[in-house]
Design a protein around this motif. Structure first.
Motif, short mmCIF file in Angstrom:
data_model
loop_
_atom_site.label_atom_id
_atom_site.label_comp_id
_atom_site.label_asym_id
_atom_site.label_seq_id
_atom_site.Cartn_x
_atom_site.Cartn_y
_atom_site.Cartn_z
N ILE A 322 17.57 18.66 33.95
CA ILE A 322 17.35 17.23 33.78
C ILE A 322 18.19 16.48 34.81
O ILE A 322 19.37 16.80 35.01
N VAL A 323 17.61 15.47 35.45
CA VAL A 323 18.33 14.65 36.42
C VAL A 323 18.72 13.35 35.74
O VAL A 323 17.86 12.60 35.26
N GLY A 324 20.02 13.09 35.68
CA GLY A 324 20.50 11.88 35.05
C GLY A 324 20.40 10.66 35.96
O GLY A 324 19.94 10.75 37.11
N GLN A 325 20.88 9.51 35.47
CA GLN A 325 20.80 8.27 36.24
C GLN A 325 21.69 8.30 37.47
O GLN A 325 21.43 7.62 38.46
N ASP A 326 22.75 9.12 37.41
CA ASP A 326 23.64 9.24 38.56
C ASP A 326 23.22 10.37 39.50
O ASP A 326 24.01 10.82 40.33
N GLU A 327 21.98 10.84 39.35
CA GLU A 327 21.41 11.89 40.21
C GLU A 327 22.15 13.21 40.06
O GLU A 327 22.17 14.02 41.00
N THR A 328 22.75 13.43 38.90
CA THR A 328 23.44 14.69 38.62
C THR A 328 22.55 15.57 37.74
O THR A 328 21.94 15.09 36.78
N VAL A 329 22.51 16.85 38.08
CA VAL A 329 21.66 17.79 37.35
C VAL A 329 22.38 18.28 36.10
O VAL A 329 23.57 18.60 36.14
N LYS A 330 21.65 18.31 34.98
CA LYS A 330 22.18 18.84 33.74
C LYS A 330 21.23 19.92 33.22
O LYS A 330 20.02 19.71 33.11
N GLN A 331 21.81 21.08 32.92
CA GLN A 331 21.02 22.18 32.37
C GLN A 331 20.94 22.02 30.85
O GLN A 331 21.96 22.04 30.17
N VAL A 332 19.72 21.87 30.31
CA VAL A 332 19.53 21.57 28.89
C VAL A 332 18.81 22.74 28.22
O VAL A 332 17.68 23.08 28.62
N PRO A 333 19.40 23.37 27.20
CA PRO A 333 18.67 24.40 26.45
C PRO A 333 17.56 23.77 25.63
O PRO A 333 17.71 22.69 25.07
N VAL A 334 16.41 24.45 25.54
CA VAL A 334 15.25 23.92 24.84
C VAL A 334 14.66 25.00 23.93
O VAL A 334 14.88 26.19 24.13
N GLU A 335 13.90 24.52 22.95
CA GLU A 335 13.11 25.41 22.08
C GLU A 335 11.65 25.24 22.47
O GLU A 335 11.11 24.13 22.44
N LEU A 336 11.03 26.34 22.87
CA LEU A 336 9.67 26.30 23.38
C LEU A 336 8.65 26.58 22.29
O LEU A 336 8.93 27.30 21.33
N GLY A 337 7.48 26.02 22.47
CA GLY A 337 6.34 26.30 21.61
C GLY A 337 5.28 27.06 22.38
O GLY A 337 5.54 27.61 23.46
N PRO A 338 4.05 27.07 21.90
CA PRO A 338 2.98 27.80 22.59
C PRO A 338 2.47 27.06 23.81
O PRO A 338 2.84 25.91 24.07
#
Length: 393
Positions: A322-338
């Motif tokens: 995810i790219v924040g407002q300050d153009e910094t990348v954040k790695q976000v864990p997610v739960e996936l579906g089909p």
């Protein structure tokens, strides 16, 4: 002395290289990336099963009367309609029987007319007492016998005409006909109650067509729970959609509905038999084919879709950049579906306003600065770069 001088020169060279590298790193711009927001839409999760196609109607064409097979009026493997003439059995013996029974009917009618005349004459004579009562009874009895004989002759004639009609075998249903099992010129056995009656061919209906699928116990319980919660209807209440694809097809191009669910679970296999009905114009699908079938496995809900190749994996755990407002990348864990129409369902971890990196993932790490080169719609991001560019333009 020489060794000390050489060591000093090496240290000076390393220090110079480090300063050059730091200067180079300081001058390197942030890596360019392409981002897109997740597609917020209404979703239904689908469960996939393997099914087998079957004909709603299947008929064996058997002869009702015996005789020589005189003519065949169809081409093997063709489509026929209800009422089409298929076979003709030699009609001559049955026509001769009809001629005889017709003559018997006419003879019985003449006898009846004579008996009626005798009865009327006897009735006139009895008034003048010119005939005995016994004679009257005899003539009335002869009239009754003549009427019964006429009915019997007509019944025999009707049966003979029916047998003559049975020499023409017509299709009882519309469908696709099989091959001829007894060729022209052979003597065939017939009979309405004869299990040994000759089978001449078979016909199966193909439009619409059934697809039988076996639903496992866990899925059946899930569907009943969804019905209890009001998130899914019963097949008896309304049409549950079903989608199908043959072995050589992509996606699910054929649309139909569930029209039958069995009343019990098979204890031997642990599945419950269900059936879907699909239109089949042109007869593309044939009984016996295997097919992939999917039916709704959840109620409707709002969900987020992302490009599947935007999903990364860290020790088996999926994540998105995810790219924040300050153009910094954040790695976000997610739960996936089909998967849904070529995109991946994301159940938790992001919002619809998050900017997700879809191109340039290999250039970034968690916490690094980036330059957003382009921001696309998630649907556009699924296209190749050239197509995406032209779509945006």
């Amino acid at each position: 002395m020489h060794r000390l001088l050489a060591f000093s020169l090496v240290l000076a060279a390393l220090s110079s290289c480090q300063r050059a590298q730091q200067k180079s790193n300081a001058a390197a711009p942030p890596p360019p990336v392409t981002v897109a927001k997740a597609l917020d839409t209404e979703l239904i999760e689908w469960d996939e099963f393997i099914g087998r196609l079957a004909a709603p109607q299947a008929v064996e064409i058997r002869a009702r009367v015996s005789g020589y097979l005189a003519e065949i009026h169809f081409r093997e493997g063709s489509d026929v309609k209800a009422g089409d003439l298929l076979f003709t059995i030699d009609r001559r013996p049955y026509q001769a029987v009809v001629d005889r029974t017709q003559a018997d009917v006419e003879r019985a009618q003449v006898r009846l007319e004579l008996a009626k005349m005798e009865a009327r004459r006897a009735k006139a004579l009895i008034e003048s007492k010119a005939i005995a009562v016994e004679e009257i009874d005899q003539r009335n009895q002869a009239l009754a016998e003549a009427e019964a004989s006429l009915r019997s002759a007509k019944a025999t004639d009707s049966q003979a005409r029916l047998d003559l009609e049975f020499t023409e075998l017509r299709s009882p249903i519309s469908g696709r006909i099989g091959n001829v099992l007894i060729t022209q010129g052979n003597l065939i056995n017939g009979g309405t109650n004869n299990s040994n009656a000759s089978v001449l061919t078979t016909i199966v209906s193909v439009d619409p067509i059934h697809c039988y699928l076996d639903v496992d116990e866990q899925s059946a319980l899930k569907y009943r729970e969804l019905r209890r919660l009001g998130q899914r209807a019963s097949a008896l209440d309304e049409q549950i959609p079903a989608e199908m694809a043959l072995a050589n097809e992509q996606g699910y191009p054929h649309k139909g509905h569930i029209d039958f669910v069995d009343n019990r679970l098979d204890p031997g296999t642990g599945v419950i038999r269900s059936r879907a009905l699909f239109p089949n114009p042109g007869g593309l699908m044939a009984p016996g084919f295997f097919a992939r079938v999917r039916i709704p496995g959840s109620g409707k809900y709002r969900g987020l879709l992302v490009q599947d190749n935007a999903v990364g994996s860290d020790q088996g755990k999926p994540f998105l950049y995810i790219v924040g407002q300050d153009e910094t990348v954040k790695q976000v864990p997610v739960e996936l579906g089909p998967m849904h129409e070529g995109m991946r369902v994301v159940k938790t971890g992001i919002t619809k306003d998050d900017r997700i990196i879809v191109n340039g993932m290999a250039l970034v790490r968690n916490g690094t600065k980036v330059t957003v080169k382009e921001e696309l719609e998630m649907k556009t991001a699924m296209l190749p770069a050239a197509a995406a560019s032209s779509t945006k333009q």
